[in-house]
Design a protein around this motif. Structure first.
Motif, PDB file in Angstrom:
ATOM      1  N   GLU A  21     -24.307  16.164 -38.124  1.00 22.93           N
ATOM      2  CA  GLU A  21     -23.708  15.041 -38.501  1.00 22.93           C
ATOM      3  C   GLU A  21     -25.304  14.471 -39.209  1.00 22.93           C
ATOM      4  N   ILE A  22     -25.191  14.038 -40.343  1.00 19.66           N
ATOM      5  CA  ILE A  22     -26.922  13.137 -40.473  1.00 19.66           C
ATOM      6  C   ILE A  22     -26.209  11.416 -40.473  1.00 19.66           C
ATOM      7  N   ASP A  23     -26.684  11.158 -39.292  1.00 18.34           N
ATOM      8  CA  ASP A  23     -25.924   9.746 -38.788  1.00 18.34           C
ATOM      9  C   ASP A  23     -26.970   8.777 -38.567  1.00 18.34           C
ATOM     10  N   ALA A  24     -26.620   7.379 -38.157  1.00 23.96           N
ATOM     11  CA  ALA A  24     -27.659   6.915 -37.508  1.00 23.96           C
ATOM     12  C   ALA A  24     -27.975   7.707 -36.016  1.00 23.96           C
ATOM     13  N   TYR A  25     -27.458   8.289 -35.435  1.00 25.40           N
ATOM     14  CA  TYR A  25     -27.561   8.961 -34.191  1.00 25.40           C
ATOM     15  C   TYR A  25     -28.841  10.351 -34.438  1.00 25.40           C
ATOM     16  N   HIS A  26     -28.133  11.124 -35.315  1.00 22.36           N
ATOM     17  CA  HIS A  26     -29.686  12.586 -35.538  1.00 22.36           C
ATOM     18  C   HIS A  26     -30.167  12.249 -36.479  1.00 22.36           C
ATOM     19  N   GLU A  29     -34.608  12.030 -35.921  1.00 22.69           N
ATOM     20  CA  GLU A  29     -34.393  13.894 -35.144  1.00 22.69           C
ATOM     21  C   GLU A  29     -34.899  14.120 -37.286  1.00 22.69           C
ATOM     22  N   VAL A  30     -33.374  14.364 -37.842  1.00 24.99           N
ATOM     23  CA  VAL A  30     -33.741  15.129 -39.164  1.00 24.99           C
ATOM     24  C   VAL A  30     -34.966  14.382 -39.782  1.00 24.99           C
ATOM     25  N   LYS A  31     -35.442  13.866 -39.810  1.00 27.02           N
ATOM     26  CA  LYS A  31     -36.505  12.900 -40.220  1.00 27.02           C
ATOM     27  C   LYS A  31     -37.349  13.588 -40.147  1.00 27.02           C
ATOM     28  N   LYS A  32     -38.208  13.181 -38.561  1.00 26.78           N
ATOM     29  CA  LYS A  32     -39.160  14.519 -37.736  1.00 26.78           C
ATOM     30  C   LYS A  32     -39.508  15.108 -37.915  1.00 26.78           C
ATOM     31  N   PHE A  33     -38.225  16.258 -37.615  1.00 28.10           N
ATOM     32  CA  PHE A  33     -38.234  17.760 -37.924  1.00 28.10           C
ATOM     33  C   PHE A  33     -38.570  18.002 -39.797  1.00 28.10           C
ATOM     34  N   LEU A  34     -37.653  17.184 -40.722  1.00 22.01           N
ATOM     35  CA  LEU A  34     -38.216  17.985 -42.145  1.00 22.01           C
ATOM     36  C   LEU A  34     -39.575  16.960 -42.464  1.00 22.01           C
ATOM     37  N   LYS A  35     -39.884  15.566 -41.673  1.00 19.35           N
ATOM     38  CA  LYS A  35     -42.034  15.196 -41.083  1.00 19.35           C
ATOM     39  C   LYS A  35     -42.508  16.825 -41.924  1.00 19.35           C
ATOM     40  N   ASP A  36     -42.340  17.448 -40.732  1.00 16.63           N
ATOM     41  CA  ASP A  36     -43.529  18.328 -39.737  1.00 16.63           C
ATOM     42  C   ASP A  36     -43.001  19.597 -41.122  1.00 16.63           C
ATOM     43  N   VAL A  37     -42.074  19.867 -41.004  1.00 12.30           N
ATOM     44  CA  VAL A  37     -41.593  21.173 -42.645  1.00 12.30           C
ATOM     45  C   VAL A  37     -42.542  20.741 -43.646  1.00 12.30           C
ATOM     46  N   ALA A  66     -36.334   8.468 -47.894  1.00 13.30           N
ATOM     47  CA  ALA A  66     -38.235   8.857 -47.136  1.00 13.30           C
ATOM     48  C   ALA A  66     -38.493  10.483 -47.326  1.00 13.30           C
ATOM     49  N   LEU A  67     -37.627  11.234 -47.165  1.00 18.49           N
ATOM     50  CA  LEU A  67     -38.144  12.258 -46.829  1.00 18.49           C
ATOM     51  C   LEU A  67     -39.117  12.555 -48.294  1.00 18.49           C
ATOM     52  N   TYR A  68     -38.020  12.819 -48.981  1.00 21.99           N
ATOM     53  CA  TYR A  68     -38.008  12.515 -50.658  1.00 21.99           C
ATOM     54  C   TYR A  68     -39.534  12.431 -51.127  1.00 21.99           C
ATOM     55  N   LYS A  69     -39.279  11.022 -50.903  1.00 22.37           N
ATOM     56  CA  LYS A  69     -41.271  10.306 -50.895  1.00 22.37           C
ATOM     57  C   LYS A  69     -41.466  10.952 -50.460  1.00 22.37           C
ATOM     58  N   ASP A  70     -41.900  11.330 -49.281  1.00 23.75           N
ATOM     59  CA  ASP A  70     -43.049  12.207 -48.558  1.00 23.75           C
ATOM     60  C   ASP A  70     -43.073  13.962 -49.910  1.00 23.75           C
TER      61      ASP A  70
END
Length: 109
Positions: A21-26, A29-37, A66-70
């Motif tokens: 699930e891509i929620d407030a809790y995760h 983590e999703v943002k950091k992983f995908l930003k690196d990718v 935010a990832l879309y913009k990155d």
């Protein structure tokens, strides 16, 4: 529930499968992983396979925006694939389906 990622290169694109699930809790983590990718890959198309994502909340949507913009700043395209109906409905209600390129299958991207 934890969140897991898998990366694989397919022809001209990098496919990242998200499980969980891509929620407030995760979302952090999703943002950091995908930003690196986004910063590491040489490929210009990054496809998020969301077939195993059952739920996304406003924090998750914020992370994806935010990832879309990155990705755009890095001259790369972020494409969403295989969204479940419940997740797709959230994109439609927030009108983010007009921002993101969303395809039915990873192969279509």
């Amino acid at each position: 529930m934890s969140i897991k990622f898998e990366k694989k290169e397919l022809a001209d694109k990098l496919v990242v499968s998200i499980h969980g699930e891509i929620d407030a809790y995760h979302s952090g983590e999703v943002k950091k992983f995908l930003k690196d990718v986004i910063s590491e890959t040489k490929l210009s198309k990054i496809v998020l396979d969301m077939s195993e994502v059952n739920y996304i909340d406003s924090a998750g949507l914020g992370s994806l925006v935010a990832l879309y913009k990155d990705a755009r700043m890095s001259e790369k395209e972020l494409i969403l694939a295989s969204l479940k109906q419940t997740v797709m409905r959230i994109f439609e209600m927030t009108r983010l389906d007009r921002v993101f390129k969303i395809v039915q299958t990873v192969e279509e991207a």
